[in-house]
Each structure stands twice: as structure tokens, then as C-alpha cells.
Scaffold this motif. Structure first.
Motif, PDB file in Angstrom:
ATOM      1  N   TYR A  57      46.560 -23.191  20.202  1.00 33.53           N
ATOM      2  CA  TYR A  57      45.720 -23.061  21.328  1.00 33.53           C
ATOM      3  C   TYR A  57      46.163 -24.094  22.362  1.00 33.53           C
ATOM      4  O   TYR A  57      46.123 -23.945  23.483  1.00 33.53           O
ATOM      5  N   GLN A  58      46.552 -25.129  22.060  1.00 37.00           N
ATOM      6  CA  GLN A  58      47.020 -26.191  22.773  1.00 37.00           C
ATOM      7  C   GLN A  58      48.285 -25.678  23.585  1.00 37.00           C
ATOM      8  O   GLN A  58      48.123 -26.022  24.921  1.00 37.00           O
TER       9      GLN A  58
ATOM     10  N   ALA B  42      45.224 -22.797  14.490  1.00 38.45           N
ATOM     11  CA  ALA B  42      45.848 -24.128  13.856  1.00 38.45           C
ATOM     12  C   ALA B  42      46.008 -24.152  12.406  1.00 38.45           C
ATOM     13  O   ALA B  42      46.659 -24.591  11.702  1.00 38.45           O
ATOM     14  N   ARG B  43      44.838 -23.449  11.867  1.00 35.28           N
ATOM     15  CA  ARG B  43      44.674 -23.625  10.353  1.00 35.28           C
ATOM     16  C   ARG B  43      45.781 -22.524   9.847  1.00 35.28           C
ATOM     17  O   ARG B  43      45.962 -22.420   8.588  1.00 35.28           O
TER      18      ARG B  43
ATOM     19  N   SER C 286      53.877 -23.451  10.778  1.00 35.19           N
ATOM     20  CA  SER C 286      54.779 -24.403  11.253  1.00 35.19           C
ATOM     21  C   SER C 286      53.854 -25.598  11.568  1.00 35.19           C
ATOM     22  O   SER C 286      54.231 -26.930  12.161  1.00 35.19           O
ATOM     23  N   ARG C 287      52.530 -25.644  11.074  1.00 38.68           N
ATOM     24  CA  ARG C 287      51.516 -26.816  11.491  1.00 38.68           C
ATOM     25  C   ARG C 287      51.484 -27.140  13.021  1.00 38.68           C
ATOM     26  O   ARG C 287      51.569 -28.137  13.330  1.00 38.68           O
ATOM     27  N   LEU C 288      51.519 -26.222  13.716  1.00 35.48           N
ATOM     28  CA  LEU C 288      51.244 -26.653  15.160  1.00 35.48           C
ATOM     29  C   LEU C 288      49.988 -26.330  15.690  1.00 35.48           C
ATOM     30  O   LEU C 288      49.077 -25.927  14.851  1.00 35.48           O
ATOM     31  N   VAL C 289      49.742 -26.641  16.999  1.00 41.68           N
ATOM     32  CA  VAL C 289      48.366 -26.362  17.426  1.00 41.68           C
ATOM     33  C   VAL C 289      48.366 -25.279  18.454  1.00 41.68           C
ATOM     34  O   VAL C 289      48.625 -25.562  19.471  1.00 41.68           O
TER      35      VAL C 289
ATOM     36  N   CYS D 233      38.481 -22.584  18.398  1.00 47.80           N
ATOM     37  CA  CYS D 233      37.656 -22.446  16.977  1.00 47.80           C
ATOM     38  C   CYS D 233      38.708 -22.978  15.978  1.00 47.80           C
ATOM     39  O   CYS D 233      38.398 -23.291  14.916  1.00 47.80           O
ATOM     40  N   GLY D 234      39.803 -23.172  16.283  1.00 41.90           N
ATOM     41  CA  GLY D 234      41.029 -23.626  15.530  1.00 41.90           C
ATOM     42  C   GLY D 234      41.408 -22.859  14.306  1.00 41.90           C
ATOM     43  O   GLY D 234      42.311 -23.518  13.549  1.00 41.90           O
ATOM     44  N   ARG D 235      41.429 -21.821  14.319  1.00 40.47           N
ATOM     45  CA  ARG D 235      41.686 -20.611  13.287  1.00 40.47           C
ATOM     46  C   ARG D 235      43.372 -20.701  13.564  1.00 40.47           C
ATOM     47  O   ARG D 235      43.815 -20.710  12.363  1.00 40.47           O
TER      48      ARG D 235
END
Lengths: 396, 654
Positions: B398-399, B388-389, B393-396, B384-386
Motif C-alpha cells: 500500500y505504501q 503487506a501480510r 516478497s515482504r514488501l509493503v 488494513c495491512g492485508r
């Protein structure tokens, strides 16, 4: 350092859990439930404009999906309760029911649902692992393999259609195989306004999908075509071949108002999801802006190929796509930037396929193509991590 | 220059920058309205000594000694600060106790049986700090044991001096961190409300040391009373900035981003970038150390949680056990009560409550299940990208989680695991309740192990390369010596020949030389035959038989005497590469060395070295060189070193 849990600690029997100990309230089940509820206004509109057939389709689909999910849970030795309560497959079923023709024979709906759940979703590892949108894949499965059925059983939205398309009448068609044309002609007769202006017999020959396969009522084929709505896009395609996409000849005001209503209902649900922060506002907005932009450019340059902006936004599945299908997080790009890119790509594909493709249904195809491109978008939209690009001495 | 100073201008004029990510947990009011209370002195005080001694530090007390409050117990090594007794009493024991650590590990602690008198050593205030140089002031602050009270426990004196000695020549911006580092804490809030004047004095002291261009006090907007108090107390010496209350804004780097707009990377010290961030608690401790001359012996701890009858902010002596604090606040534990030390986002659950409070303990929580629900079973990630938001540290995440879970450490590192601060925002937001932060903590540990292994391997590779280089040099030296020896022999022969032509050469030396040369040549011929035989034997049995006859003949012909005057120089045997000797895993080195080792084993190396053997079997057009042994002939020739079976196969394949 001696790392050992002391006897003393064991006796105290304190709860151990990893940080963080707080959690946001929103859970995956709630997201799924909210999405399902947000689809209900549009479902109500669908019931009003196309009759009870849609409800039958949903129930058939839901039953199939439940059986499929249970079977998969048993096969994979997962918790049956957990996999049946994750609230994700009812959404797939509802979207399938909203996109499939309302009078489709039951076994085809079963096939589409089983394909969507078993092959597209569970074969990839279940919820969260699928790379393609299950509902769209199921729809395309049917669309590609038996499009004749799809066109024949389609019902054009028409106000107060639920009065004609009663549960029993639609049941006869869906479950007992009565010819859908009888019901459709009754529906047409019950239409409040005049009969549609143009009947375009000439297009039938051009259209391979509309050539009757079981010619039970060849005479009424023209009438069918005139009122088939999915096939409004199909009609557009046919007229495109003749060199014009002037919809004024195809659509009267009474014909187009149901489409506007349904789109508005989708938008209502979508806005609710935006308020709940389930749908990223930027993503949906950029999708519709991109559609409008591409359509405007296309229509200005090649008016014979591209439909005008408003028609692009209202007809077909643009609304459901923008609010409910491309916003499916699983098959989407990850970051906000990536999602916007995904939406723009999908919009471009929709407009392009509508103008240039050989299939009339562009939404499902463009969604699947964008899904396939999502991992690439993920890679291309790399984010700058915190502190990267710092230059020393900025405070001098 | 213009643009750069404009940034300082904007900082001074109240511009606040935006900051990505972060979460807003539901406002836990916590103990915000409870005044700081003095907790009683417990009967036992446990002071962990680990981080107050270092490698070369030493303890100053023994069991049985009487100590007073503020008395130093250790002499620290490095930049560490000394440990002070937090109350008066007798040292009961010095030994391993359970430490406040999620694993429940043990470490050396000084246990003091308190006498309740709380006698203190004489205060050592630093007079005239207003005109003192930074050096003595910093030494005094260090001596008084001031560390970062926000939780990081970085030595304040070391931080300040690194800012002074940093590449930027001094501190430009000094930020007093009045933001709680975690939601639900209120110790800093209460401190600012009740002791604003003392904090102001502390700010002046640090300003005296650092001489910053701008001093900013950053306070979150949910603490209006603290803002009011600090504004009144610090008028004219610092600017108070109101920050939006969002979770990681109490952390140094996000705070610097908000206040100055600069993103300091995680691998650079903030003080090296001209920004110093100090918690209000630290500033208060600096004031106590300098003006009052008291060491850090207590800290303010927020005690909250619905499992306790009341909550509050308590000033507790360092070393007080968590059990004592919880009892003072009337804990009514539920089944498997969780006791969290250090806040709800980054704090850890204690496996035992018999652990002491340290300088970094800002909070002790004993939440009920209604307040902090038990963790649920995680579902699949729906991307869902929550996370990442929310990631500051502006990482992603879930990846990164997927890679880490799959054991793909290289990709996890590429996703930026080193920039992860384990703030917990991603786990907080995750609707599937995936323990992302837990996985990242593991992944960071794995990355560290990998990094160290890589470092070791690099070092081993360097050593191996150096060894090979030395070996090559040695061979070259031997070859040169051999060439020189040959040349000498040739030259000698050339001279001897004309002398021999005179038939009756009386020159004994020359005759001797000639004799020796002849002997050497004969011996060489014999050895050559011998070697031919041996090699042929290895190659072909039939050929070997023939050669044996020749060998016998040659041996019969060979003189039975020693070649005189030749010393046998023994080498130290075949030198294995470093990697092999240590059981290293350098495959390339292994391959190379295993091919050479048997040949070197054949004989001890001599002065003469190798000569190309014309009759030796050719292998792929390469002349196999044989070495000439210089041992005496009485010695039985060592049997040709047999190749291991596996290598024979390899060789034949080649």
C-alpha cells in the motif's frame, strides 16, 4: 511489435480486466460491518448499566454524521450512495457514544461528531486518509473544551440502570436541558447495594473540573463526585494527589462489577474480530500485556502513583482501546511489527498519563499521540525484502 | 563447511522451511478429475516465430512448403531454441497475426494449413544417454525445442548449462516443480498422475546432466494421487516433498525458499546459486526429446470455466487457436465473456480468441461472472495491512502504491518495486479492491524507462567530460606551442640585437628576421589598439570614439605589407560539447560552454595563440585574455562577435 487492438478483437467484445481475476471475500464494507456488530455486545452492556442515554447519544451522533457525510459527498461531488454506505462512520458514532457521557446535552454530541467527521476525517480526504482516530479526536475536543459538562453528565455504570434511565427521562435531560443531577440521584437511590463507602468532599477543592459552574445544587456535588465513574479515574487522580491510589476506599464490589462486565463484552467483540482476522491477535495481546507489564512495574516501584494491574485493565477505556480503537487500521502503523510497536507505545502512554498526566482521561490522549507517531513507526519498522541478505555459496 | 553441508543434510532429510506471505484462494477444484484428452488437430496452426529466431535467426520455410510434425522451421540465434512444426501440412502464409498478449499486438507467425495426416519426421532419439556427456545431451535438448513449460519459457538447455558453468561448479539441489503455478490449474497434477514413469526417466536424464547432490520433487498437499504416483515412480532417485498448498509456492523462488531455506534474490539466476528448478512438464519434455527423440509439438492445457459445458485437461498442438479449444469444450459465452489465458492470478484476459496456444500456456479460462465476479469500483485504501501480510516478497504494497500513484518514482523504487513479482497476492487480498498489481506493472515499466534514461544520461555525461578533457588538452598544447614560439622569437631578437649593433650586418637572414620581427611587433601594436578600440566600443561609446581616432592613427602607421612566412592554421571552428551538438540536456555543460563560445568565435586560432592583454578591461580582477589574429592585414578584421543579448545581461550581472 505492432500494438493495436485489431478490428477482429473489437468485434469479439471480450471482457478485459487486469490480473488477478480472483479476490478474497473480505471487503472494506464487510470489515466495517463486522466491527460495528462486534461493538454491539458492549453496547448492550452499556445500555443495561448506564441506561437509555447512551442510545440517544448514538442516534444524535449518527444523524449528525449522516448529514456531515452527505454534505461532504455533495461538496466533493462524490457518489452520495457510496459515501453513505461505506459503513465506517457508524463505527465512529458508536465509539463516540460509548465514550461520551450518557447524559450529555445533544448539541455537544453534535459538535463532537461534526468535529470528528468533518475536521478529523473528511478534511484529510475521507475514509482511509485521516491520520487521527476521529472518535477519539471528537471526544478530546469536548473533553478539553467543556470538561465540566462531561463530568456533570457522566453516569457511573450501575446494574439495572436502564430501569431508571428510561428513554423519556434521559430525553428530558439530553434534549430539554433538565439538570442531570436529579436523574443521577434517582439512579443512586435505586442502586441495589448500599451507598458507596467513601464520600470524599475534601477532593473537590483540588479538582478544578469538578468545581460547579452553574451551582444549582451545590450540596449534592459531593454525592455526584462519589458516583461519577469517569471520574473514577478522576477520583484516582485526586487521591493520587493525596498520595494514595488505594481503590479499595473508592470502589465497592458492586461498583466495580459493571466495569468488569463491560470490559468482558468488549473482549467478546474483540475476539470475534480476531476470529474474522480483522484484528491482529498479536497486536491486541501485546497491548494488554504491555499495559499489565508497565502497570506492574510502576505499581511495584511507585505504589502511590500507579494503579494496580487489574484496575488499569478494567477501568477507563482500556478494553475498548485495546480491541477497537488502536486496531483501527487507518490511523495505525502498517506492518505487523509496526502495529505491535504501536500497541506497546499506546499502552505505555496510557499507563504513564494515568500516573503522571494532568488529565484523568488517558486513553484518548495516548491514542492520538500514538497516531501521530504511526508514520514514524512505519519508517522505523522496515522489512527485509525477499532475497535481501543472500550469501552466495550457502549450499556448498 | 560443517554448517553448510548441514543444510544439504537437512534438505535431504525432509526439512521444509517457512515461507512468508501468500494467499489461499478458495479451492478451485477445476479439472483435477478429468484425464488428459487428446484434442483434435485444427485446420489451421499458427506458430509465432518471434522468440524462436532472435536477432540473427532465420526462417527455413516459405509459403507453400510442405512441413511435417517435428520439422524445424527456424534457425534460432543466441541461446534460443528452434521452432518446430506441430503437425503436417502446407505453409499457408508467413505474416503478422494477433499474438497471445494482453494488448492484442501482432507479430510474425507461420500459418500452416494442416492436412490431417499428422505425418512426422523420423524421430531422433539420443541413444545411450546414460553414458553421454552433458554437452551433447544439452545440445540435443536445445535442438528439440525444450523450454520451461511452467510458463516462464526459459530455455531449459541454457538453464542447465548455466548451472553447470555457474560459480558454484555444478548444481547442488535439483527441484522438480510439481506445484501448480496458479490455483485452479491441473495440468501438472494430471501429468504426474498419468505419466509418472516418463517423468522419472526425465529426472534421471537431468540428473545425468547436472549430477545434483539432492533431487526433490515438490508437490502440494492437495494432490494426494500425484504424490502417490510420483513416490512410486521415483523411489530411489528422488525425494518427494509435500508442500502446503498456498498460492505462489509454485513460483521458483518461493519454492526454493520452502524446500531449501534459501532466499535467492530476484536479480540472481537460481541456477547460479546451485539450485535448478524445473517444471514437471519440462522434465517430461526432456524425456520425450531424449528418449523418444520427438520435438516439443504439444502441451497440456487446463481448460476450465463455468461458461463452458465441460472442463478438462487437453493435450493440444502448439499453435492451436484458443477459439478452437473453447469450441471443443462447448463455450456458451455470456455478455462480455472474459477469456483468461494463464491462470486466474497472473493470467491476462485476451482481447481476441483467435490467438495460438504457445509452450507457456498452461490454462485457458472462460469464467462466468458467478465464478469470477467482475471487478468492482475500488474504494480508498484503509491501510488494513492485508497486502503487506500477503506479499511473498515482504514488501509493503500500500505504501508502494501510494508513492507510485503520486508519481514519486524514487520512493517507489526505495519501497522495493524491483522485488515485486506481480504475483497478484496483494490485489487478491485487498478489501478495497484496489488494483495494486496493475499499478505495479505500470510502475515497473516507468522504472525501466527511467533506468534507461539515466543510463543514456550517464553515457552522455561521460562523453561530455571526455570532450572537455580533450579540449583542455588541446588548449594546453596550443599554449605550450605559443610559449615555445614566443621564446623562439625572443631568442631570435636577442641574437639579432648584437648583430644589429654591428650596423652593417651582411647576414641577410638575420636582417630578414629582424625585419620580420619589427613588422610583427608593429602589427601587434596595431591590432592591440584595434582591439582596445573594439572592446572599449563595446563598453562605452564615448571612449570608443576616442579609440577610433587612435585606431585610425595606428592603422595609418601600420605597414601595408604582409608578414611573410607565416601560415594561417585554421581550426575547425568552435567545438561544441557533445551534449549541445546532440541537443542534450546537460545544463552544467551548457553554462560553461556558452560562456566560452563567443570568445572562440572571434577569430580563427593561430599558432601564436593568446597573450594576456594588459589594457583590456578587467573584470572582477580577472585579466581577459585576447587572442592574436595571424590573418593578413588586407583582410578586414572580422567584426567582434556580438554577444547575444541574454548573455550580455548575464555578463553584466556577473
Amino acid at each position: 511489435m505492432n500494438i493495436r487492438i485489431t478490428e477482429q478483437a473489437q468485434k469479439q467484445n471480450l471482457g478485459i480486466e487486469p490480473a488477478p481475476h480472483l479476490h478474497a471475500r473480505m471487503s472494506t464494507r464487510m470489515i466495517m460491518l463486522a466491527t460495528f456488530l462486534a461493538l454491539l455486545p458492549a453496547s448492550g452492556a452499556f445500555y443495561y448499566f448506564t441506561g437509555f442515554g447512551f442510545v440517544w447519544q448514538f442516534l444524535i451522533s449518527l444523524a449528525t454524521a449522516t448529514v456531515c457525510e452527505a454534505a461532504v459527498a455533495l461538496l466533493r461531488r462524490r457518489s452520495l450512495v457510496a459515501s453513505l454506505t461505506d459503513c465506517s462512520f457508524p463505527i465512529t458514532c458508536l465509539i463516540l457514544a460509548l465514550t461520551l457521557p450518557p447524559l450529555l446535552p445533544w448539541y455537544l454530541t453534535c459538535a463532537a461528531t461534526a468535529f470528528a467527521i468533518l475536521l478529523v476525517k473528511e478534511a484529510f480526504g475521507g475514509l482511509g486518509m485521516n491520520i487521527f482516530n476521529p472518535a477519539m479526536a471528537g471526544f478530546i475536543f469536548l473533553f478539553v473544551s467543556c470538561s465540566g459538562f462531561m463530568f456533570r453528565t457522566w453516569v457511573a455504570p450501575q446494574s439495572a440502570a436502564c430501569e431508571v434511565m428510561t428513554p423519556s427521562a434521559t430525553m428530558d435531560v439530553i434534549f430539554y436541558g433538565k439538570p442531570p443531577l436529579d436523574l443521577k440521584s434517582r439512579l443512586e437511590a435505586a442502586a441495589p447495594g448500599a451507598t458507596p463507602v467513601a464520600t470524599r468532599e475534601g477532593h473537590d477543592a483540588d479538582n478544578p473540573f469538578l468545581v460547579p459552574e452553574d451551582t444549582t445544587s451545590g450540596a449534592s456535588e459531593s454525592a455526584e463526585d462519589a458516583t461519577t465513574g469517569a471520574t473514577i479515574l478522576e477520583g484516582v487522580k485526586a487521591s493520587r494527589k493525596q498520595g494514595t491510589v488505594d481503590l479499595a476506599s473508592v470502589l465497592a464490589d458492586e461498583t466495580i462489577s459493571p466495569y468488569i462486565w463491560i470490559s468482558c463484552m468488549f473482549a467478546l467483540g474483540g475476539i470475534a474480530l480476531m476470529i474474522l482476522r480483522i484484528v491482529i491477535v498479536k497486536m491486541a495481546l501485546s497491548f494488554f500485556i504491555a499495559i499489565a507489564l508497565f502497570a506492574a512495574i510502576g505499581h511495584a516501584l511507585w505504589p502511590a502513583l500507579f494503579m494496580p494491574v487489574l484496575d488499569q485493565l478494567i477501568l477507563g477505556g482500556t478494553a475498548i482501546c485495546g480491541f477497537f480503537i488502536i486496531t483501527d487500521p487507518v490511523t495505525n502503523a502498517g506492518t505487523s511489527k509496526g502495529r505491535i510497536a504501536f500497541a506497546v507505545l499506546c499502552a505505555f502512554l496510557i499507563v504513564a498519563i494515568r500516573a503522571l498526566g494532568s488529565y484523568s482521561d488517558s486513553v484518548a490522549f495516548s491514542v492520538l499521540l500514538s497516531n501521530a507517531a504511526a508514520p514514524l513507526i512505519d519508517v522505523l519498522t522496515h522489512r527485509r525484502a525477499f532475497g535481501h541478505g543472500y550469501r552466495n555459496g550457502e549450499l556448498d | 563447511m560443517q554448517s553448510k553441508s548441514r543444510r544439504l543434510f537437512r534438505i535431504a532429510h525432509g526439512k521444509l522451511w517457512k515461507f512468508f506471505g501468500g494467499v489461499r484462494p478458495d479451492a478451485m477444484r477445476g479439472a483435477r478429475d478429468d484425464a488428459i484428452e487428446q484434442l483434435r488437430i485444427p485446420s489451421l496452426i499458427t506458430l509465432p516465430t518471434g522468440r524462436y529466431m532472435g536477432k540473427d535467426g532465420q526462417l527455413l520455410v516459405n509459403a507453400g512448403d510442405y512441413v511435417k510434425r517435428g520439422q524445424p522451421l527456424t534457425i534460432p540465434g543466441g541461446r534460443l531454441v528452434p521452432l518446430h512444426a506441430s503437425t503436417s501440412g502446407t505453409v499457408l502464409s508467413i505474416g503478422d497475426q494477433v499474438l497471445p498478449h494482453p494488448s492484442g499486438c501482432t507479430g510474425q507467425c507461420v500459418t500452416i494449413k494442416t492436412d490431417g495426416l499428422d505425418a512426422a519426421v523420423a524421430p531422433k532419439p539420443f541413444r545411450d544417454w546414460g553414458s553421454a556427456a552433458p554437452g551433447p545431451l544439452l545440445a540435443h535438448i536445445r535442438e528439440m525445442g525444450v523450454e520451461g513449460m511452467g510458463g516462464a519459457l526459459y530455455q531449459t538447455a541454457a538453464k542447465l548449462s548455466s548451472a553447470l558453468d555457474g560459480p558454484l561448479n555444478g548444481c547442488k539441489v535439483f527441484i522438480v516443480n510439481g506445484c501448480e503455478c496458479e490455483p485452479g490449474l491441473s495440468c501438472d497434477d494430471r501429468l504426474m498422475r498419468e505419466r509418472a514413469d516418463q517423468i522419472a526417466t526425465g529426472i534421471r536424464i537431468i540428473q545425468r546432466i547436472l549430477n545434483p547432490k539432492v533431487t526433490i520433487i515438490a508437490i502440494e498437499d492437495d494432490k494426494p494421487e500425484a504424490i502417490k504416483a510420483m513416490t512410486a515412480a521415483t523411489a530411489g532417485i528422488a525425494f518427494v516433498r509435500t508442500l502446503p498448498a498456498r498460492y505462489p509456492s509454485g513460483e521458483a523462488r518461493p519454492l526454493i525458499r520452502i524446500v531449501t531455506g534459501i532466499e535467492v534474490p530476484y536479480n540472481v539466476h537460481t541456477s547460479e546459486c546451485g539450485v535448478v528448478v524445473d517444471n514437471v512438464g519440462t522434465v517430461y519434455a526432456v524425456k520425450r526429446a531424449v528418449v523418444d527423440g520427438e520435438a516439443v509439438t504439444s502441451r497440456i492445457v487446463t481448460v476450465v470455466g463455468s461458461s463452458m459445458k465441460r472442463h478438462g485437461n487437453a493435450e493440444v498442438r502448439l499453435g492451436t487457436s484458443v477459439r478452437f479449444i473453447l469450441n471443443s469444450f462447448h463455450l456458451h459465452p455470456e455478455f462480455r465473456q472474459r477469456v483468461i489465458m494463464g491462470g486466474p492470478m497472473m493470467g491476462f484476459t485476451l482481447p481476441s480468441i483467435d490467438v495460438p496456444v504457445t509452450k507457456g500456456t498452461a490454462c485457458v479460462m472462460a469464467p462466468g461472472t458467478a465464478e469470477v465476479p467482475l471487478s468492482e469500483a475500488p474504494l480508498h485504501c484503509i491501510r488494513c495491512g492485508r497486502c503487506a501480510r500477503a506479499c511473498p516478497s515482504r514488501l509493503v504494497p500500500y505504501q508502494m502504491y501510494a508513492f507510485s500513484k503520486a508519481g514519486d518514482h524514487a520512493h517507489a523504487a526505495k519501497c522495493g518495486i524491483s522485488d515485486c513479482t506481480l504475483c497478484g497476492c496483494c490485489s487478491f487480498e485487498c478489501p478495497s479492491r484496489i488494483p495494486l498489481t496493475l499499478q505495479f506493472r505500470r510502475e515497473k515499466a516507468v522504472q525501466q524507462i527511467l533506468f534507461r534514461t539515466e543510463q543514456r544520461n550517464t553515457r552522455a555525461r561521460e562523453v561530455a567530460a571526455e570532450h572537455e578533457k580533450r579540449e583542455a588538452e588541446r588548449k594546453a598544447r596550443i599554449a605550450a606551442k605559443r610559449a615555445a614560439a614566443l621564446a623562439r622569437i625572443k631568442a631570435g631578437g636577442g641574437k639579432a640585437a648584437p648583430a644589429g649593433a654591428a650596423e652593417d650586418a651582411a647576414d641577410n637572414g638575420k636582417a630578414d628576421l629582424e625585419f620580420r620581427r619589427q613588422a610583427a611587433l608593429r602589427a601587434r601594436a596595431a591590432r592591440k589598439a584595434q582591439m582596445e578600440a573594439a572592446s572599449a566600443k563595446a563598453a562605452n561609446e564615448e571612449a570608443a570614439k576616442k579609440e577610433q581616432a587612435q585606431e585610425a592613427a595606428a592603422q595609418a602607421a601600420a605597414p601595408e605589407e604582409k608578414a611573410p612566412g607565416q601560415t594561417v592554421q585554421k581550426s575547425r571552428g568552435p567545438a561544441l560539447p557533445y551534449s549541445l551538438r546532440r541537443g542534450g540536456r546537460l545544463k552544467s555543460a551548457e553554462k560553461v560552454e556558452l560562456w566560452q563560445a563567443p570568445e572562440e568565435h572571434e577569430r580563427d586560432l593561430s599558432l601564436v595563440g593568446e597573450v594576456p592583454d594588459e589594457n583590456a578591461p578587467r573584470d572582477e580582477g580577472r585579466v581577459i585574455t585576447r587572442k592574436l589574429p595571424v590573418e593578413t592585414f588586407e583582410q578586414p578584421r572580422p567584426e567582434e562577435h556580438p554577444l547575444p543579448q541574454s548573455l550580455k545581461k548575464l555578463r553584466s550581472r556577473r
